[in-house]
Write a protein that holds these residues in place. Structure first.
Motif, mmCIF file in Angstrom:
data_model
loop_
_atom_site.group_PDB
_atom_site.id
_atom_site.type_symbol
_atom_site.label_atom_id
_atom_site.label_comp_id
_atom_site.label_asym_id
_atom_site.label_seq_id
_atom_site.Cartn_x
_atom_site.Cartn_y
_atom_site.Cartn_z
ATOM 1 N N ARG A 196 -0.253 -14.236 3.740
ATOM 2 C CA ARG A 196 -1.294 -15.197 3.351
ATOM 3 C C ARG A 196 -0.675 -16.323 2.512
ATOM 4 O O ARG A 196 0.370 -16.144 1.877
ATOM 5 C CB ARG A 196 -2.411 -14.480 2.574
ATOM 6 C CG ARG A 196 -1.968 -13.986 1.228
ATOM 7 C CD ARG A 196 -3.072 -13.213 0.514
ATOM 8 N NE ARG A 196 -2.572 -12.666 -0.728
ATOM 9 C CZ ARG A 196 -2.843 -11.440 -1.182
ATOM 10 N NH1 ARG A 196 -3.640 -10.641 -0.517
ATOM 11 N NH2 ARG A 196 -2.341 -11.037 -2.315
ATOM 12 N N GLY B 20 -1.002 -4.283 -8.622
ATOM 13 C CA GLY B 20 -1.603 -5.096 -7.574
ATOM 14 C C GLY B 20 -0.573 -5.712 -6.659
ATOM 15 O O GLY B 20 0.424 -5.065 -6.290
ATOM 16 N N ARG B 21 -0.833 -6.960 -6.251
ATOM 17 C CA ARG B 21 0.079 -7.666 -5.345
ATOM 18 C C ARG B 21 0.638 -8.921 -5.988
ATOM 19 O O ARG B 21 1.680 -9.418 -5.585
ATOM 20 C CB ARG B 21 -0.650 -8.081 -4.048
ATOM 21 C CG ARG B 21 -1.325 -6.956 -3.290
ATOM 22 C CD ARG B 21 -0.308 -6.016 -2.700
ATOM 23 N NE ARG B 21 -0.903 -5.037 -1.786
ATOM 24 C CZ ARG B 21 -1.675 -4.015 -2.138
ATOM 25 N NH1 ARG B 21 -1.986 -3.820 -3.408
ATOM 26 N NH2 ARG B 21 -2.134 -3.163 -1.227
ATOM 27 N N ASP B 22 -0.108 -9.474 -6.972
ATOM 28 C CA ASP B 22 0.267 -10.779 -7.539
ATOM 29 C C ASP B 22 0.258 -10.733 -9.067
ATOM 30 O O ASP B 22 0.058 -11.750 -9.717
ATOM 31 C CB ASP B 22 -0.722 -11.847 -7.061
ATOM 32 C CG ASP B 22 -2.154 -11.562 -7.519
ATOM 33 O OD1 ASP B 22 -2.455 -10.405 -7.901
ATOM 34 O OD2 ASP B 22 -2.974 -12.497 -7.512
ATOM 35 N N VAL C 62 -10.648 -5.581 3.650
ATOM 36 C CA VAL C 62 -10.255 -6.075 2.316
ATOM 37 C C VAL C 62 -9.174 -7.153 2.367
ATOM 38 O O VAL C 62 -9.240 -8.138 1.617
ATOM 39 C CB VAL C 62 -9.872 -4.892 1.385
ATOM 40 C CG1 VAL C 62 -8.655 -4.123 1.867
ATOM 41 C CG2 VAL C 62 -9.664 -5.362 -0.040
ATOM 42 N N SER C 63 -8.188 -7.024 3.236
ATOM 43 C CA SER C 63 -7.111 -8.022 3.265
ATOM 44 C C SER C 63 -7.627 -9.387 3.705
ATOM 45 O O SER C 63 -7.094 -10.413 3.284
ATOM 46 C CB SER C 63 -5.992 -7.581 4.213
ATOM 47 O OG SER C 63 -5.306 -6.502 3.644
ATOM 48 N N TYR D 143 -10.513 -5.933 -5.585
ATOM 49 C CA TYR D 143 -10.660 -6.578 -4.273
ATOM 50 C C TYR D 143 -11.501 -5.710 -3.342
ATOM 51 O O TYR D 143 -12.285 -6.206 -2.530
ATOM 52 C CB TYR D 143 -9.281 -6.888 -3.665
ATOM 53 C CG TYR D 143 -8.664 -8.102 -4.333
ATOM 54 C CD1 TYR D 143 -8.999 -9.386 -3.913
ATOM 55 C CD2 TYR D 143 -7.819 -7.956 -5.421
ATOM 56 C CE1 TYR D 143 -8.486 -10.499 -4.553
ATOM 57 C CE2 TYR D 143 -7.305 -9.066 -6.075
ATOM 58 C CZ TYR D 143 -7.640 -10.332 -5.632
ATOM 59 O OH TYR D 143 -7.148 -11.437 -6.277
ATOM 60 N N ARG D 144 -11.338 -4.409 -3.471
ATOM 61 C CA ARG D 144 -12.140 -3.490 -2.667
ATOM 62 C C ARG D 144 -13.628 -3.582 -3.062
ATOM 63 O O ARG D 144 -14.515 -3.569 -2.203
ATOM 64 C CB ARG D 144 -11.635 -2.056 -2.868
ATOM 65 C CG ARG D 144 -10.299 -1.806 -2.213
ATOM 66 C CD ARG D 144 -9.713 -0.453 -2.601
ATOM 67 N NE ARG D 144 -8.480 -0.204 -1.874
ATOM 68 C CZ ARG D 144 -8.434 0.257 -0.640
ATOM 69 N NH1 ARG D 144 -9.555 0.576 -0.017
ATOM 70 N NH2 ARG D 144 -7.286 0.430 -0.026
ATOM 71 N N ARG E 9 -9.946 -14.962 -4.753
ATOM 72 C CA ARG E 9 -8.892 -14.723 -5.743
ATOM 73 C C ARG E 9 -9.219 -15.442 -7.054
ATOM 74 O O ARG E 9 -9.034 -14.899 -8.139
ATOM 75 C CB ARG E 9 -7.523 -15.155 -5.204
ATOM 76 C CG ARG E 9 -7.191 -14.545 -3.841
ATOM 77 C CD ARG E 9 -5.714 -14.579 -3.537
ATOM 78 N NE ARG E 9 -4.963 -13.654 -4.373
ATOM 79 C CZ ARG E 9 -4.865 -12.344 -4.151
ATOM 80 N NH1 ARG E 9 -5.434 -11.784 -3.116
ATOM 81 N NH2 ARG E 9 -4.182 -11.592 -4.980
ATOM 82 N N LYS F 121 2.512 2.629 -6.689
ATOM 83 C CA LYS F 121 1.985 1.860 -7.837
ATOM 84 C C LYS F 121 0.970 2.654 -8.657
ATOM 85 O O LYS F 121 1.037 2.689 -9.868
ATOM 86 C CB LYS F 121 1.244 0.585 -7.385
ATOM 87 C CG LYS F 121 2.027 -0.391 -6.587
ATOM 88 C CD LYS F 121 1.225 -1.662 -6.341
ATOM 89 C CE LYS F 121 -0.116 -1.475 -5.660
ATOM 90 N NZ LYS F 121 -0.079 -1.088 -4.254
ATOM 91 N N ALA G 217 0.841 -1.199 0.000
ATOM 92 C CA ALA G 217 0.000 0.000 0.000
ATOM 93 C C ALA G 217 0.877 1.250 0.000
ATOM 94 O O ALA G 217 1.896 1.298 0.692
ATOM 95 C CB ALA G 217 -0.900 -0.020 1.234
ATOM 96 N N THR H 158 -5.982 -3.442 -9.705
ATOM 97 C CA THR H 158 -6.663 -4.645 -9.212
ATOM 98 C C THR H 158 -7.043 -4.512 -7.737
ATOM 99 O O THR H 158 -7.933 -5.210 -7.267
ATOM 100 C CB THR H 158 -5.820 -5.917 -9.425
ATOM 101 O OG1 THR H 158 -4.589 -5.780 -8.697
ATOM 102 C CG2 THR H 158 -5.529 -6.139 -10.894
ATOM 103 N N ASP I 253 -1.358 -9.229 3.842
ATOM 104 C CA ASP I 253 -1.183 -9.501 2.410
ATOM 105 C C ASP I 253 0.112 -10.282 2.141
ATOM 106 O O ASP I 253 0.185 -11.067 1.194
ATOM 107 C CB ASP I 253 -1.148 -8.188 1.606
ATOM 108 C CG ASP I 253 -2.466 -7.424 1.671
ATOM 109 O OD1 ASP I 253 -3.506 -8.042 1.989
ATOM 110 O OD2 ASP I 253 -2.454 -6.203 1.411
HETATM 111 O O1 DC Z 1 -3.898 -1.651 -3.843
HETATM 112 P P1 DC Z 1 -4.874 -1.508 -2.657
HETATM 113 O O2 DC Z 1 -4.178 -1.099 -1.409
HETATM 114 O O3 DC Z 1 -6.053 -0.660 -2.993
HETATM 115 O O4 DC Z 1 -5.421 -3.009 -2.440
HETATM 116 C C1 DC Z 1 -6.401 -3.301 -1.492
HETATM 117 C C2 DC Z 1 -6.214 -4.719 -0.981
HETATM 118 O O5 DC Z 1 -6.514 -5.648 -2.006
HETATM 119 C C3 DC Z 1 -4.823 -5.080 -0.492
HETATM 120 O O6 DC Z 1 -4.682 -4.848 0.892
HETATM 121 C C4 DC Z 1 -4.683 -6.514 -0.829
HETATM 122 C C5 DC Z 1 -5.672 -6.776 -1.924
HETATM 123 N N1 DC Z 1 -5.059 -7.016 -3.230
HETATM 124 C C6 DC Z 1 -4.636 -8.281 -3.499
HETATM 125 O O7 DC Z 1 -4.678 -9.152 -2.628
HETATM 126 N N2 DC Z 1 -4.154 -8.598 -4.735
HETATM 127 C C7 DC Z 1 -4.062 -7.666 -5.686
HETATM 128 N N3 DC Z 1 -3.597 -8.000 -6.893
HETATM 129 C C8 DC Z 1 -4.477 -6.347 -5.415
HETATM 130 C C9 DC Z 1 -4.961 -6.050 -4.165
#
Ligand code: DC
Length: 224
Positions: free
Chosen positions: A185, A138-140, A102-103, A41-42, A112, A19, A15, A37, A182
Motif C-alpha cells: 500500500r 503493528g505495521r507502522d 481488514v487490509s 484496525y480490526r 489511518r 509480535k 502477521a 494496533t 499491507d
Molecule cells: O496485527 P494484525 O494481523 O491483527 O493486523 C490486522 C491488519 O491491520 C493487518 O493486516 C494490517 C492492519 N494494520 C495496519 O495496517 N497497521 C498497523 N499498525 C496494525 C495493523
C-alpha cells in the motif's frame, strides 16, 4: 527527574511474526501498557462492515471514519479500544470476515488518519495509569506512529512458518495475501523502519526473541 524514564517500545512485523506474544511478555516484565494496533484496525473494519460500508465506497468510508468516537479500557496490561462506547468482541474482530477485509480498510489513508492521534494518545493514557511505558505492536509503529520510539524492533519469519503458527492458533487467515496488501500500500506500508533491530523469528523460540529485546531495553533502562 523521575528515576525510571518513561519508554516507548515499537514492534512491527507481518502477521504471525511473533509480535503479539513478545510484546505481551515485555509488557509484563517491564510494566508497560500493551497496545495491539492490529486490533484497532480490526475493530474499525468490523464496525464499518456492521454499518454496511464497503472498503470500495471511499466517500462512505471517509465520512464514517471521521465520526468514530474512540475510547480506551484496560484489560490487564492491554489497551482495549471502544468505538462509540462499545468494545467489539474478540470473536468478531478475529473472524474470517474481518481477516478478509481488514487490509483493504487499513490501506485507506483516512482510516489511518482517524487512528493516528488515538494511537499516539495512548502514551498519555499509559502515564495516567502509572505504567512505566508503552509497548505498541503493528505495521507502522516505528515508522509513523512513534518514529522517535526509544526501541524499535522489526520481526519477520518465513511465510510457511507463519502460516503454520496461524493454523496452530486455529485461525482462518490468508496471511500471505494480507502481507502482500499491507506491504504494497502507498500509505505507511509494512517495512522495516530505518534503524530498527530486525529479528528473524523463523527458527528462534519466542523466549529467545523476548530475551534479545529485553536485553536491548535493559542496556538503556536497567533490568526489568
Ligand atoms: O496485527 P494484525 O494481523 O491483527 O493486523 C490486522 C491488519 O491491520 C493487518 O493486516 C494490517 C492492519 N494494520 C495496519 O495496517 N497497521 C498497523 N499498525 C496494525 C495493523
Amino acid at each position: 527527574m523521575p528515576s525510571s524514564p518513561f519508554i516507548i517500545v515499537a514492534i512491527d512485523g507481518g502477521a504471525a511474526s511473533g509480535k503479539s506474544s513478545s510484546s505481551k511478555i515485555l509488557a509484563e516484565r517491564f510494566n508497560l501498557l500493551h497496545v495491539d494496533t492490529g486490533s484497532f484496525y480490526r475493530g474499525v473494519t468490523a464496525e464499518l462492515l456492521r454499518r454496511g460500508v464497503a472498503a470500495s465506497d471511499l466517500p462512505a468510508v471517509h465520512a464514517a471514519a471521521a465520526q468514530l468516537g474512540f475510547g480506551t479500557r484496560l484489560a490487564g496490561r492491554s489497551a482495549v479500544m471502544e468505538i462509540g462506547g462499545r468494545v467489539i468482541p474478540d470473536a468478531e474482530i478475529r473472524s474470517k470476515l474481518v481477516n478478509d477485509h481488514v487490509s483493504h480498510f487499513a490501506a485507506i489513508p483516512e482510516v489511518r488518519t482517524a487512528l493516528l492521534s488515538y494511537q499516539r494518545g495512548l502514551a498519555g493514557f499509559a502515564r495516567e495509569q502509572n505504567f512505566r511505558g508503552v509497548v505498541m505492536e503493528g505495521r507502522d509503529i516505528g515508522s509513523v506512529i512513534f518514529p522517535d520510539a526509544d526501541f524499535r524492533f522489526f520481526l519477520h519469519a518465513d511465510p510457511a512458518e507463519r502460516a503454520r503458527r496461524r493454523a496452530q492458533e486455529g485461525g482462518q487467515d490468508s496471511i500471505t495475501e494480507r502481507d502482500r496488501i499491507d506491504s504494497s500500500r502507498k500509505t505507511a506500508p509494512l517495512a522495516c523502519p530505518n534503524g530498527a533491530l530486525s529479528i528473524d523469528t523463523t527458527h528462534v523460540g519466542i523466549e529467545q526473541v523476548v530475551q534479545l529485546m529485553a536485553d536491548t531495553i535493559a542496556t538503556k533502562i536497567g533490568p526489568a
